[in-house]
Design a protein around this motif. Structure first.
Motif, PDB file in Angstrom:
ATOM      1  N   GLY A  32       0.877  -1.265  -0.054  1.00 34.29           N
ATOM      2  CA  GLY A  32       0.032   0.044  -0.048  1.00 34.29           C
ATOM      3  C   GLY A  32       0.865   1.470   0.030  1.00 34.29           C
ATOM      4  O   GLY A  32       0.136   2.496   0.109  1.00 34.29           O
ATOM      5  N   TYR A  33       2.166   1.137  -0.241  1.00 26.43           N
ATOM      6  CA  TYR A  33       3.082   2.286  -0.170  1.00 26.43           C
ATOM      7  C   TYR A  33       3.739   2.444  -1.363  1.00 26.43           C
ATOM      8  O   TYR A  33       4.185   1.585  -2.092  1.00 26.43           O
ATOM      9  CB  TYR A  33       3.867   2.417   1.095  1.00 26.43           C
ATOM     10  N   LEU A 126      -2.466  -3.283  -3.601  1.00 27.67           N
ATOM     11  CA  LEU A 126      -3.779  -2.732  -3.841  1.00 27.67           C
ATOM     12  C   LEU A 126      -4.711  -3.559  -4.627  1.00 27.67           C
ATOM     13  O   LEU A 126      -5.780  -3.735  -4.725  1.00 27.67           O
ATOM     14  CB  LEU A 126      -3.616  -1.282  -4.606  1.00 27.67           C
ATOM     15  N   LEU A 127      -3.850  -4.274  -5.738  1.00 30.02           N
ATOM     16  CA  LEU A 127      -4.458  -5.232  -6.861  1.00 30.02           C
ATOM     17  C   LEU A 127      -5.078  -6.382  -5.877  1.00 30.02           C
ATOM     18  O   LEU A 127      -6.158  -6.880  -6.135  1.00 30.02           O
ATOM     19  CB  LEU A 127      -3.638  -5.617  -7.715  1.00 30.02           C
ATOM     20  N   VAL A 128      -4.131  -6.910  -5.101  1.00 28.60           N
ATOM     21  CA  VAL A 128      -4.771  -7.854  -4.099  1.00 28.60           C
ATOM     22  C   VAL A 128      -5.994  -7.616  -3.301  1.00 28.60           C
ATOM     23  O   VAL A 128      -6.875  -8.357  -3.468  1.00 28.60           O
ATOM     24  CB  VAL A 128      -3.597  -8.522  -3.305  1.00 28.60           C
ATOM     25  N   LYS A 130      -8.179  -5.476  -3.863  1.00 30.68           N
ATOM     26  CA  LYS A 130      -9.428  -5.315  -4.737  1.00 30.68           C
ATOM     27  C   LYS A 130      -9.724  -6.367  -5.665  1.00 30.68           C
ATOM     28  O   LYS A 130     -10.902  -6.381  -6.262  1.00 30.68           O
ATOM     29  CB  LYS A 130      -8.987  -4.086  -5.941  1.00 30.68           C
ATOM     30  N   GLY A 131      -9.433  -7.605  -5.197  1.00 31.24           N
ATOM     31  CA  GLY A 131      -9.563  -8.800  -5.902  1.00 31.24           C
ATOM     32  C   GLY A 131      -8.964  -9.316  -7.283  1.00 31.24           C
ATOM     33  O   GLY A 131      -9.315  -9.871  -7.750  1.00 31.24           O
ATOM     34  N   TYR A 132      -7.966  -8.298  -7.345  1.00 32.70           N
ATOM     35  CA  TYR A 132      -7.254  -8.461  -8.849  1.00 32.70           C
ATOM     36  C   TYR A 132      -6.047  -9.164  -8.788  1.00 32.70           C
ATOM     37  O   TYR A 132      -4.876  -8.883  -9.357  1.00 32.70           O
ATOM     38  CB  TYR A 132      -7.062  -7.165  -9.442  1.00 32.70           C
ATOM     39  N   GLU A 133      -5.783 -10.225  -7.835  1.00 28.74           N
ATOM     40  CA  GLU A 133      -4.295 -10.711  -7.528  1.00 28.74           C
ATOM     41  C   GLU A 133      -3.945 -11.117  -8.921  1.00 28.74           C
ATOM     42  O   GLU A 133      -4.777 -12.307  -9.479  1.00 28.74           O
ATOM     43  CB  GLU A 133      -4.709 -11.666  -6.507  1.00 28.74           C
ATOM     44  N   PRO A 134      -2.749 -11.128  -9.429  1.00 26.40           N
ATOM     45  CA  PRO A 134      -2.468 -11.870 -10.678  1.00 26.40           C
ATOM     46  C   PRO A 134      -2.237 -13.394 -10.438  1.00 26.40           C
ATOM     47  O   PRO A 134      -1.818 -13.844  -9.431  1.00 26.40           O
ATOM     48  CB  PRO A 134      -0.791 -11.297 -10.736  1.00 26.40           C
ATOM     49  N   ALA A 135      -2.361 -13.883 -11.697  1.00 27.03           N
ATOM     50  CA  ALA A 135      -2.186 -15.383 -11.358  1.00 27.03           C
ATOM     51  C   ALA A 135      -0.501 -15.851 -11.631  1.00 27.03           C
ATOM     52  O   ALA A 135      -0.332 -16.966 -10.998  1.00 27.03           O
ATOM     53  CB  ALA A 135      -2.746 -16.304 -12.599  1.00 27.03           C
ATOM     54  N   PHE A 136       0.139 -15.025 -11.996  1.00 22.96           N
ATOM     55  CA  PHE A 136       1.404 -14.912 -12.123  1.00 22.96           C
ATOM     56  C   PHE A 136       2.182 -13.544 -11.976  1.00 22.96           C
ATOM     57  O   PHE A 136       1.679 -12.674 -12.741  1.00 22.96           O
ATOM     58  CB  PHE A 136       1.834 -15.725 -13.546  1.00 22.96           C
TER      59      PHE A 136
END
Length: 259
Positions: A32-33, A126-128, A130-136
């Motif tokens: 987050g920073y 932040l992506l995590v 928001k539910g947008y964690e990358p698959a890789f």
């Protein structure tokens, strides 16, 4: 097994780096920073290097230039010592990384100018959330795209690749486009060949990668690029962050959201 350390502030993460006690990379120790890539070069070459960064804002979002001999930057990081507060430094002589160190106190000189360059790892947490964690990913790859040269500085552009489930890519693209200080929107989706990446399934160092099937690859411009330009210029001496070991600042990434 010991529990991972729970850091309460970016300064605690930096102090752990200073003590050589950080067991991960700073961007993962506390999400987050804003995290920044760091290049330190002799003052004699600083104006040209700044010109290269300014001419290539996508891969080189230049956020601050610390004057020669300055080791602190209170606007970005309280109590900073730029010589000790990264997890790892590359020591570059005549364009070659000759060693990596946990601190560069004995190598830093008062003639060195420090450049702070935005990094896309700043929005990974932040992506995590928001539910947008990358698959890789992320991983770094080198493209065939030429940056705009400036004096002795020139380089191909590096990219950071992350893969996502196809139904998440549009949202990830839109969200990250609001963070130009962290490279902004991707350069493309599943277009590695167009970007000139020589091996789509290997990192910039040649290590093989296994991207999950049925995921789409997004490519962001990468802040490794200015370090590559400094290496290609074959300057006598450069200090740089080791890729992956960006400096964590006190600035919340979401405060940089534009638009």
């Amino acid at each position: 097994m010991a529990k991972p350390v729970a850091f309460r502030s970016p300064q605690e993460v930096r102090h752990a780096c200073r003590r050589n006690a950080l067991k991960t990379v700073a961007s993962r120790a506390l999400s987050g920073y804003l995290c920044v890539n760091v290049v330190m070069i002799d003052e004699a070459f600083a104006a040209e290097f700044e010109g290269f960064c300014r001419a290539n804002p996508k891969p080189c979002p230049l956020l601050a230039v610390m004057p020669a001999g300055r080791t602190d930057c209170p606007e970005f990081a309280r109590g900073l010592d730029i010589r000790t507060d990264l997890g790892s430094y590359d020591v570059i002589r005549e364009g070659v990384v000759v060693e990596q160190r946990r601190d560069v106190v004995s190598l830093y000189s008062g003639d060195m100018v420090t450049f702070l360059i935005g990094s896309s790892v700043s929005f990974d947490g932040l992506l995590v959330e928001k539910g947008y964690e990358p698959a890789f990913g992320p991983c770094i790859q080198l493209t065939g795209l030429d940056c705009e040269p400036a004096g002795r500085f020139r380089s191909k552009m590096a990219v950071t690749m992350r893969s996502f489930l196809p139904d998440r890519c549009d949202a990830v693209w839109e969200y990250t486009s609001h963070f130009p200080a962290c490279h902004g929107a991707p350069l493309g989706r599943n277009n590695g060949r167009e970007l000139g990446i020589p091996d789509l399934d290997a990192t910039i160092s040649g290590s093989p990668i296994e991207v999950p099937q049925d995921t789409d690859r997004l490519y962001w411009a990468c802040g490794v690029t200015p370090s590559l330009a400094a290496q290609q210029a074959r300057l006598p001496f450069v200090l740089s962050y080791t890729p992956g070991h960006a400096l964590i600042t006190d600035i919340p990434t979401e405060s940089l959201y534009e638009g």
